[in-house]
Design a protein around this motif. Structure first.
Motif, PDB file in Angstrom:
ATOM      1  N   PRO A 115       6.181   6.271  -2.991  1.00 33.45           N
ATOM      2  CA  PRO A 115       5.145   7.177  -3.497  1.00 33.45           C
ATOM      3  C   PRO A 115       5.735   8.212  -4.451  1.00 33.45           C
ATOM      4  CG  PRO A 115       5.598   7.565  -1.144  1.00 33.45           C
ATOM      5  CD  PRO A 115       6.322   6.325  -1.531  1.00 33.45           C
ATOM      6  N   LEU A 123       0.864  -1.176   0.000  1.00 37.43           N
ATOM      7  CA  LEU A 123       0.000   0.000   0.000  1.00 37.43           C
ATOM      8  C   LEU A 123       0.903   1.229   0.000  1.00 37.43           C
ATOM      9  CD1 LEU A 123      -2.517  -1.238   2.724  1.00 37.43           C
ATOM     10  CD2 LEU A 123      -2.781  -1.364   0.233  1.00 37.43           C
ATOM     11  N   HIS A 127      -1.973   8.528  -3.455  1.00 32.47           N
ATOM     12  CA  HIS A 127      -2.111   7.245  -2.766  1.00 32.47           C
ATOM     13  C   HIS A 127      -2.328   6.154  -3.815  1.00 32.47           C
ATOM     14  CE1 HIS A 127      -2.321   9.556   0.882  1.00 32.47           C
ATOM     15  NE2 HIS A 127      -2.438   8.468   1.611  1.00 32.47           N
ATOM     16  N   SER A 128      -1.768   4.996  -3.581  1.00 35.89           N
ATOM     17  CA  SER A 128      -1.813   3.971  -4.619  1.00 35.89           C
ATOM     18  C   SER A 128      -1.526   2.603  -4.010  1.00 35.89           C
ATOM     19  CB  SER A 128      -0.758   4.318  -5.696  1.00 35.89           C
ATOM     20  OG  SER A 128      -0.895   3.475  -6.815  1.00 35.89           O
ATOM     21  N   ALA A 129      -1.313   1.646  -4.866  1.00 34.01           N
ATOM     22  CA  ALA A 129      -0.919   0.307  -4.431  1.00 34.01           C
ATOM     23  C   ALA A 129       0.225  -0.173  -5.307  1.00 34.01           C
ATOM     24  CB  ALA A 129      -2.104  -0.660  -4.544  1.00 34.01           C
ATOM     25  N   TYR A 174       1.406   5.210   0.545  1.00 36.84           N
ATOM     26  CA  TYR A 174       0.907   6.397   1.242  1.00 36.84           C
ATOM     27  C   TYR A 174       1.703   7.600   0.762  1.00 36.84           C
ATOM     28  CZ  TYR A 174      -1.236   2.907   4.245  1.00 36.84           C
ATOM     29  OH  TYR A 174      -1.975   1.842   4.701  1.00 36.84           O
ATOM     30  N   ALA A 175       1.048   8.469  -0.005  1.00 40.81           N
ATOM     31  CA  ALA A 175       1.699   9.693  -0.473  1.00 40.81           C
ATOM     32  C   ALA A 175       1.294  10.845   0.440  1.00 40.81           C
ATOM     33  CB  ALA A 175       1.282   9.977  -1.905  1.00 40.81           C
TER      34      ALA A 175
END
Lengths: 212, 212
Positions: free
Chosen positions: A171, A91, A100-102, A93-94
């Protein structure tokens, strides 16, 4: 060695996240325990999660002779499918919500899945499906009876139209966000085997080929 | 409280593995980090893996305004989809090859996914998507700018035609196989978070809301 780029495997966006390398595609298919098989039923999209195994450039899909897509594939000699196999690696976390992304690896393959009808191919694929759960497991289990074969359907899908979408690493915040006070980073995720749970009455010790 | 049984959610086989309980469906949707969205493109099945969040009886699906299904949904005001969310809970080793299986929970939902156009709903869904990565994360990150909103598409899918397929527990060998010498049992699987990896330049300590 790469798969050819076709209309179905050309991304609409984020082209840098799409690849066609055969070894990378194989690695994802081999690591994943299951896949999602999409098909069209009565004009509407449908999906079946199932287990698969890859042998060379062929993916074998396990099913029941009574399931919808297996019946459709047998009636027509083949079923147009879209196979997707996704591994979630983390996961992301920006500092900005937007980034935010995966982290993931996802193989998508398009083609026509056809029933396996020849006994030698069927036996080879079935043994490979069982051996995927642990190398040597097929030899260390009771083989398939004719009555069981009659209840089991195998589909074969040739890997011809295939792409690999992926994201990895940190990120990707915009430069103007880098000084924001929010924590940023990646939480890695891994599908982890736990301690094997023996069935009641199992006297044999847990075999070494179980995933650990 | 259950979902109604429809033609699309009536299983062809293994009826004892299919349920319609809302709380059980919600639990799977909430535990899973991502979903597979199947749709029909030019008559052929296609799939997109993406991230989702559930709010009540609505699932929101994240995408880019430039991606194929998002463009199709916007052009037509909605896109017929089949959403599948699978959690793999274990590998099942039976004494017979035939009864090898997997323990899993899989939600399949059918319906029409429509673009979210109203700003308040969009903001609520976007915050929920971010908060799913850690409760409170939306407040602890930089909000979405108008330019970023223009690049992001959200689809909403109402949970109306939904089923949950699952398998749990021990292998189901036939009685006559129970004395065979092969190990039988289950290897549990769990998607496990690793140690958070901070991005370069991140001074903040890892927040308590990260999954662990």
């Amino acid at each position: 060695m790469t798969y050819p780029v076709t209309a179905a495997t050309t991304p609409h966006r984020l082209r840098d996240r799409v690849g066609y390398d055969r070894a990378a595609v194989h690695a994802v298919l081999d690591e994943a325990w299951y896949c999602h098989l999409a098909f069209v039923a009565d004009g509407a999209p449908a999906q079946l999660p199932t287990m698969h195994v890859r042998l060379g450039e062929t993916v074998y899909l396990h099913g029941s002779t009574g399931s919808g897509p297996m019946l459709a594939a047998r009636a027509a000699g083949g079923l147009r499918v879209c196979l997707a196999v996704t591994l979630l690696d983390g996961l992301v976390y920006a500092r900005s919500q937007f980034h935010h992304s995966a982290n993931f690896r996802c193989v998508v393959a398009h083609g026509t899945a056809a029933p396996v009808t020849e006994a030698a191919e069927r036996d080879r694929a079935f043994a490979a499906l069982v051996d995927k759960l642990g190398p040597g497991r097929a030899a260390d289990s009771r083989g398939v009876s004719p009555r069981e074969h009659a209840q089991t359907a195998l589909l074969r899908l040739e890997l011809t139209e295939v792409s690999l979408k992926s994201r990895a690493g940190a990120p990707a915040d915009d430069p103007e966000d880098l000084d924001l006070p929010h924590w940023a980073g990646v939480v890695p995720l891994r599908l982890t085997p736990g301690t094997p749970v023996p069935d009641a009455g199992t006297a044999a010790p847990a075999p070494a080929y179980l995933p650990s």
